[in-house]
Scaffold this active site. Structure first.
Site, PDB file in Angstrom:
ATOM      1  N   ARG A 114      -5.602  -8.681  -8.639  1.00  0.00           N
ATOM      2  CA  ARG A 114      -6.632  -9.468  -9.326  1.00  0.00           C
ATOM      3  C   ARG A 114      -7.026  -8.795 -10.627  1.00  0.00           C
ATOM      4  NH1 ARG A 114      -9.347 -13.586  -6.465  1.00  0.00           N
ATOM      5  NH2 ARG A 114      -8.221 -13.804  -4.533  1.00  0.00           N
TER       6      ARG A 114
ATOM      7  N   HIS B  17       0.491   0.865 -13.248  1.00  0.00           N
ATOM      8  CA  HIS B  17       1.294  -0.301 -13.633  1.00  0.00           C
ATOM      9  C   HIS B  17       2.759   0.135 -13.744  1.00  0.00           C
ATOM     10  CE1 HIS B  17       1.982  -4.253 -15.321  1.00  0.00           C
ATOM     11  NE2 HIS B  17       2.765  -3.687 -16.208  1.00  0.00           N
TER      12      HIS B  17
ATOM     13  N   THR C 171     -10.021  -1.103 -18.603  1.00  0.00           N
ATOM     14  CA  THR C 171     -10.985  -1.678 -19.551  1.00  0.00           C
ATOM     15  C   THR C 171     -10.828  -3.190 -19.455  1.00  0.00           C
ATOM     16  OG1 THR C 171      -9.410  -1.734 -21.365  1.00  0.00           O
ATOM     17  CG2 THR C 171     -10.707   0.291 -21.125  1.00  0.00           C
TER      18      THR C 171
ATOM     19  N   GLU D 157       5.677   6.458  -9.467  1.00  0.00           N
ATOM     20  CA  GLU D 157       4.286   6.006  -9.295  1.00  0.00           C
ATOM     21  C   GLU D 157       3.566   6.897  -8.292  1.00  0.00           C
ATOM     22  OE1 GLU D 157       3.527   1.824  -8.624  1.00  0.00           O
ATOM     23  OE2 GLU D 157       5.422   1.260  -9.518  1.00  0.00           O
TER      24      GLU D 157
ATOM     25  N   GLY E  79       0.768  -1.243   0.000  1.00  0.00           N
ATOM     26  CA  GLY E  79       0.000   0.000   0.000  1.00  0.00           C
ATOM     27  C   GLY E  79       0.798   1.292   0.000  1.00  0.00           C
ATOM     28  N   SER E  80       1.971   1.286  -0.641  1.00  0.00           N
ATOM     29  CA  SER E  80       2.721   2.550  -0.666  1.00  0.00           C
ATOM     30  C   SER E  80       2.056   3.577  -1.586  1.00  0.00           C
ATOM     31  CB  SER E  80       4.185   2.327  -1.064  1.00  0.00           C
ATOM     32  OG  SER E  80       4.295   1.990  -2.412  1.00  0.00           O
ATOM     33  N   ASN E  81       1.444   3.112  -2.666  1.00  0.00           N
ATOM     34  CA  ASN E  81       0.703   4.065  -3.518  1.00  0.00           C
ATOM     35  C   ASN E  81      -0.492   4.624  -2.755  1.00  0.00           C
ATOM     36  OD1 ASN E  81       1.652   4.430  -6.444  1.00  0.00           O
ATOM     37  ND2 ASN E  81       1.959   2.237  -6.095  1.00  0.00           N
TER      38      ASN E  81
HETATM   39  C1  GRF Z   1       3.127  -1.065  -7.621  1.00  0.00           C
HETATM   40  O1  GRF Z   1       4.362  -1.247  -8.226  1.00  0.00           O
HETATM   41  C2  GRF Z   1       2.035  -0.935  -8.648  1.00  0.00           C
HETATM   42  O2  GRF Z   1       2.452  -0.296  -9.807  1.00  0.00           O
HETATM   43  C3  GRF Z   1       1.689  -2.362  -8.955  1.00  0.00           C
HETATM   44  O3  GRF Z   1       1.770  -3.025  -7.713  1.00  0.00           O
HETATM   45  C4  GRF Z   1       2.679  -2.311  -6.871  1.00  0.00           C
HETATM   46  C5  GRF Z   1       1.923  -1.981  -5.620  1.00  0.00           C
HETATM   47  O4  GRF Z   1       2.741  -1.378  -4.648  1.00  0.00           O
HETATM   48  N1  GRF Z   1       0.400  -2.459  -9.598  1.00  0.00           N
HETATM   49  P1  GRF Z   1       2.096  -0.715  -3.366  1.00  0.00           P
HETATM   50  O5  GRF Z   1       1.195  -1.761  -2.728  1.00  0.00           O
HETATM   51  O6  GRF Z   1       1.322   0.487  -3.810  1.00  0.00           O
HETATM   52  O7  GRF Z   1       3.242  -0.357  -2.493  1.00  0.00           O
END
Ligand code: GRF
Length: 207
Positions: free
Chosen positions: A94, A112, A144, A177, A13-15
């Site tokens: 998923r 991604h 999509t 990201e 969950g870093s994003n």
């Molecule tokens: C990220 O590299 C994202 O691009 C990919 O999965 C990873 C998730 O990282 N879809 P986090 O859980 O957000 O740290």
């Protein structure tokens, strides 16, 4: 009114954290109203609770990779119950299919870790290293039915160095990201993304 986000996660969950931080600081015109995970042990759930955001585990009811059946309905219902304006996939491991996609048509985005359409699927950073590309990066795109194939919203480029490991390259990409996912959300929130002939145009309008 700020854009209500529902974020789907499976892991660290870093994003998600970057989105939460930027929403709390007012950098983006959006707020995370619910976080849903298919993994009860996802660290992302702990991050959400820490931030005072509702965090739920919804049993996916089947093995990865596809979200389907009554579990898919449960995800849809939870997102609707929280009246989300935008669904953000953030490390959700998923494949989402037609039903949930059409419920949130043009209201579901993903990040991604590659310059799509190169290196779709798992281990994108390793795929880039194995191929020997000089530049890699990250892409935010609408979801999509074409996995990792929806229209591109934003991309960021990073160099690839000859002595990079998968971990080093992944970290370099991850920083980007965290930047572009929030930027893309803010563009959506401000209604600046327009879809024309399958491509995304960013409107230059005043706030
Ligand atoms: C990220 O590299 C994202 O691009 C990919 O999965 C990873 C998730 O990282 N879809 P986090 O859980 O957000 O740290």
């Amino acid at each position: 009114m700020s854009c209500r986000l529902g974020v789907l996660v499976s892991g660290r969950g870093s994003n998600l954290q970057a989105i939460i931080d930027k929403s709390k600081s007012g950098e983006i015109d959006a707020e995370v109203v619910v976080v849903i995970s298919d993994n009860p042990n996802a660290y992302a759930l702990a991050r959400s609770k820490e931030a005072g955001i509702e965090a739920i585990y919804i049993d996916p009811e089947n093995e990865r990779p596809v979200l389907k059946g009554s579990a898919e309905d449960n995800y849809i219902n939870a997102l609707k119950k929280h009246k989300v304006d935008l669904v953000c996939l953030a490390g959700f491991m998923r494949i989402v299919k037609e039903k949930i996609i059409s419920e949130f048509k043009w209201k579901m985005i993903n990040i991604h870790p590659s310059l799509l359409p190169s290196f779709k699927g798992l281990h994108a950073q390793k795929q880039a290293l194995d191929y020997g590309v000089r530049f890699a990066g990250a892409t935010v795109h609408f979801v999509t039915g074409d996995v990792d194939g929806g229209p591109v919203i934003l991309q960021a480029v990073v160099p690839v160095y000859q002595d990079d490991t998968e971990e080093i390259l992944s970290d370099r990409i991850l920083k980007e990201e965290h930047r572009i996912y929030s930027e893309a959300i803010d563009l959506f929130a401000k209604d600046k993304l327009k879809i024309k002939e399958g491509k995304i145009f960013i409107e230059e309008k005043n706030e």
